[in-house]
Scaffold this motif. Structure first.
Motif, PDB file in Angstrom:
ATOM      1  N   GLN A  88       0.791  -1.225   0.000  1.00  0.00           N
ATOM      2  CA  GLN A  88       0.000   0.000   0.000  1.00  0.00           C
ATOM      3  C   GLN A  88       0.833   1.291   0.000  1.00  0.00           C
ATOM      4  N   VAL A  89       2.129   1.180   0.252  1.00  0.00           N
ATOM      5  CA  VAL A  89       2.977   2.379   0.285  1.00  0.00           C
ATOM      6  C   VAL A  89       4.166   2.159  -0.649  1.00  0.00           C
ATOM      7  N   PRO A  90       4.049   2.501  -1.918  1.00  0.00           N
ATOM      8  CA  PRO A  90       5.135   2.277  -2.872  1.00  0.00           C
ATOM      9  C   PRO A  90       6.414   3.015  -2.485  1.00  0.00           C
ATOM     10  N   GLY A  91       7.538   2.372  -2.731  1.00  0.00           N
ATOM     11  CA  GLY A  91       8.823   3.015  -2.542  1.00  0.00           C
ATOM     12  C   GLY A  91       9.381   2.976  -1.135  1.00  0.00           C
ATOM     13  N   THR A  92       8.731   2.249  -0.231  1.00  0.00           N
ATOM     14  CA  THR A  92       9.248   2.179   1.134  1.00  0.00           C
ATOM     15  C   THR A  92      10.423   1.212   1.224  1.00  0.00           C
ATOM     16  N   ILE A  93      11.216   1.392   2.278  1.00  0.00           N
ATOM     17  CA  ILE A  93      12.243   0.408   2.596  1.00  0.00           C
ATOM     18  C   ILE A  93      11.553  -0.837   3.141  1.00  0.00           C
ATOM     19  N   HIS A  94      12.312  -1.917   3.314  1.00  0.00           N
ATOM     20  CA  HIS A  94      11.721  -3.174   3.771  1.00  0.00           C
ATOM     21  C   HIS A  94      11.613  -3.135   5.294  1.00  0.00           C
ATOM     22  N   HIS A  95      10.371  -3.092   5.790  1.00  0.00           N
ATOM     23  CA  HIS A  95      10.145  -2.983   7.237  1.00  0.00           C
ATOM     24  C   HIS A  95       9.939  -4.338   7.915  1.00  0.00           C
ATOM     25  N   SER A  96       9.514  -5.315   7.164  1.00  0.00           N
ATOM     26  CA  SER A  96       9.293  -6.645   7.734  1.00  0.00           C
ATOM     27  C   SER A  96      10.546  -7.485   7.502  1.00  0.00           C
ATOM     28  N   SER A  97      11.430  -7.511   8.499  1.00  0.00           N
ATOM     29  CA  SER A  97      12.714  -8.202   8.337  1.00  0.00           C
ATOM     30  C   SER A  97      12.516  -9.683   8.073  1.00  0.00           C
ATOM     31  N   PRO A  98      13.329 -10.262   7.208  1.00  0.00           N
ATOM     32  CA  PRO A  98      13.186 -11.689   6.886  1.00  0.00           C
ATOM     33  C   PRO A  98      13.357 -12.580   8.112  1.00  0.00           C
ATOM     34  N   LYS A  99      12.725 -13.730   8.072  1.00  0.00           N
ATOM     35  CA  LYS A  99      12.855 -14.705   9.145  1.00  0.00           C
ATOM     36  C   LYS A  99      14.331 -15.034   9.350  1.00  0.00           C
ATOM     37  N   GLY A 100      14.755 -15.065  10.599  1.00  0.00           N
ATOM     38  CA  GLY A 100      16.144 -15.354  10.922  1.00  0.00           C
ATOM     39  C   GLY A 100      16.980 -14.118  11.180  1.00  0.00           C
ATOM     40  N   THR A 101      16.423 -12.926  10.879  1.00  0.00           N
ATOM     41  CA  THR A 101      17.143 -11.697  11.173  1.00  0.00           C
ATOM     42  C   THR A 101      17.289 -11.548  12.688  1.00  0.00           C
ATOM     43  N   PRO A 102      18.486 -11.305  13.207  1.00  0.00           N
ATOM     44  CA  PRO A 102      18.644 -11.109  14.655  1.00  0.00           C
ATOM     45  C   PRO A 102      17.732 -10.000  15.162  1.00  0.00           C
ATOM     46  N   ARG A 103      17.091 -10.236  16.299  1.00  0.00           N
ATOM     47  CA  ARG A 103      16.127  -9.270  16.817  1.00  0.00           C
ATOM     48  C   ARG A 103      16.773  -7.952  17.221  1.00  0.00           C
ATOM     49  N   ASN A 104      18.079  -7.972  17.470  1.00  0.00           N
ATOM     50  CA  ASN A 104      18.747  -6.737  17.878  1.00  0.00           C
ATOM     51  C   ASN A 104      19.475  -6.048  16.723  1.00  0.00           C
ATOM     52  N   GLN A 105      19.214  -6.484  15.511  1.00  0.00           N
ATOM     53  CA  GLN A 105      19.912  -5.908  14.356  1.00  0.00           C
ATOM     54  C   GLN A 105      19.222  -4.637  13.883  1.00  0.00           C
ATOM     55  N   ALA A 106      19.965  -3.535  13.823  1.00  0.00           N
ATOM     56  CA  ALA A 106      19.424  -2.279  13.319  1.00  0.00           C
ATOM     57  C   ALA A 106      19.214  -2.375  11.806  1.00  0.00           C
ATOM     58  N   ILE A 107      18.064  -1.912  11.347  1.00  0.00           N
ATOM     59  CA  ILE A 107      17.690  -2.012   9.933  1.00  0.00           C
ATOM     60  C   ILE A 107      17.616  -0.633   9.276  1.00  0.00           C
ATOM     61  N   HIS A 108      17.120   0.339  10.001  1.00  0.00           N
ATOM     62  CA  HIS A 108      17.000   1.695   9.456  1.00  0.00           C
ATOM     63  C   HIS A 108      17.042   2.687  10.609  1.00  0.00           C
ATOM     64  N   SER A 109      17.030   3.958  10.280  1.00  0.00           N
ATOM     65  CA  SER A 109      17.053   5.007  11.292  1.00  0.00           C
ATOM     66  C   SER A 109      15.653   5.587  11.489  1.00  0.00           C
ATOM     67  N   VAL A 110      15.457   6.236  12.634  1.00  0.00           N
ATOM     68  CA  VAL A 110      14.265   7.026  12.909  1.00  0.00           C
ATOM     69  C   VAL A 110      14.729   8.430  13.288  1.00  0.00           C
ATOM     70  N   GLN A 111      14.195   9.435  12.602  1.00  0.00           N
ATOM     71  CA  GLN A 111      14.551  10.832  12.848  1.00  0.00           C
ATOM     72  C   GLN A 111      13.525  11.441  13.793  1.00  0.00           C
ATOM     73  N   PHE A 112      13.983  12.079  14.874  1.00  0.00           N
ATOM     74  CA  PHE A 112      13.082  12.627  15.873  1.00  0.00           C
ATOM     75  C   PHE A 112      12.792  14.107  15.635  1.00  0.00           C
ATOM     76  N   ASP A 113      11.569  14.501  15.966  1.00  0.00           N
ATOM     77  CA  ASP A 113      11.211  15.918  15.992  1.00  0.00           C
ATOM     78  C   ASP A 113      12.069  16.596  17.068  1.00  0.00           C
ATOM     79  N   PRO A 114      12.768  17.669  16.732  1.00  0.00           N
ATOM     80  CA  PRO A 114      13.668  18.298  17.705  1.00  0.00           C
ATOM     81  C   PRO A 114      12.962  18.880  18.924  1.00  0.00           C
ATOM     82  N   GLN A 115      11.641  19.091  18.832  1.00  0.00           N
ATOM     83  CA  GLN A 115      10.882  19.630  19.964  1.00  0.00           C
ATOM     84  C   GLN A 115      10.186  18.532  20.773  1.00  0.00           C
ATOM     85  N   SER A 116      10.423  17.292  20.444  1.00  0.00           N
ATOM     86  CA  SER A 116       9.673  16.196  21.059  1.00  0.00           C
ATOM     87  C   SER A 116      10.285  15.720  22.369  1.00  0.00           C
ATOM     88  N   ARG A 117       9.456  15.047  23.151  1.00  0.00           N
ATOM     89  CA  ARG A 117       9.940  14.400  24.364  1.00  0.00           C
ATOM     90  C   ARG A 117      10.911  13.282  24.016  1.00  0.00           C
TER      91      ARG A 117
END
Length: 244
Positions: A136-165
């Motif tokens: 439903q969202v063309p052009g996205t990165i892969h968010h559903s990591s393949p089976k066997g991917t380590p649970r602690n493996q970083a896949i992408h970044s998240v950018q925070f709002d500078p005014q946020s908690r």
């Protein structure tokens, strides 16, 4: 005198067997309970059969509430698009978590949501979800990591709002996170501010600015506790529960 440790109500996931004659199990991954314990809280498990009419008892008894990951929220709760990847609905859990979210917002009860948790919180307050990101969202990165991917493996970044908690909690403008979800926020509930975005533009963190603590994140920080940054969310949650 030592400050009492806040007791946190964790709403269970459920394992539903294919055979209807077998028992349904309420369960919670040890990763969630350990993260709460390490942050200074005491976890208590609440089964999905807990009566929504008794939510005030939870509010009176527990310092905070924690909505964890699990199966998909039923599409009829947000008029979502049906998709073959959607898991079987768990109506009692949906109802309980939706009513808990509303009560937490109305009574300033600290609430943390992870993965399904952020999605339930958004639906509870009038938002909607993409029921399958890849479709439903063309052009996205892969968010559903393949089976066997380590649970602690970083896949992408998240950018925070500078005014946020969240930006204040982490003390940085972005965070590298894991990714194990096929659904995400589409229309954000009006009560929430979108405070964490992925490089492809999906919302992966929300908060209510004037609430003592109402935060949801799409990634799984409980699986990345070897990273000191990932511990900070749980510490902030427990600190907020001390004063609720």
């Amino acid at each position: 005198m030592n400050q009492k440790r806040p007791v946190i109500a964790i709403i269970c996931n459920q394992d539903i067997p294919d055979n209807p004659d077998e028992a349904i199990y309420n369960d919670v991954s040890q990763r969630y309970t350990t993260a709460i314990l390490n942050a200074g809280g005491l976890p208590v498990l609440i089964p999905d059969e807990f009566p929504p009419s008794e939510i005030q008892y939870l509010r009176d008894t527990y310092s905070g509430v924690f909505l964890i990951g699990g199966g998909d929220v039923a599409v009829e709760r947000f008029f979502g698009k049906v998709h073959p990847s959607i898991s079987a609905p768990n109506h009692p859990r949906d109802i309980l978590e939706i009513e808990i979210t509303k009560h937490a917002v109305e009574t300033s009860w600290p609430i943390l949501g992870i993965c399904r948790g952020i999605q339930t919180m958004n639906v509870a307050l009038g938002g909607s979800l993409y029921t399958d990101i890849a479709d439903q969202v063309p052009g996205t990165i892969h968010h559903s990591s393949p089976k066997g991917t380590p649970r602690n493996q970083a896949i992408h970044s998240v950018q925070f709002d500078p005014q946020s908690r969240l930006e204040k909690i982490y003390g940085k403008s972005s965070l590298n996170v894991n990714s194990f979800h096929h659904q995400a926020i589409s229309k954000i509930a009006s009560a929430f501010s979108p405070v964490g975005m992925t490089p492809d533009g999906l919302i992966e963190a929300v908060e209510i600015p004037d609430h003592p603590f109402a935060i949801g994140v799409q990634w799984h920080p409980e699986c990345m506790q070897d990273d000191p940054d990932q511990i900070k969310l749980f510490t902030a949650f427990i600190n907020a529960c001390h004063t609720s």
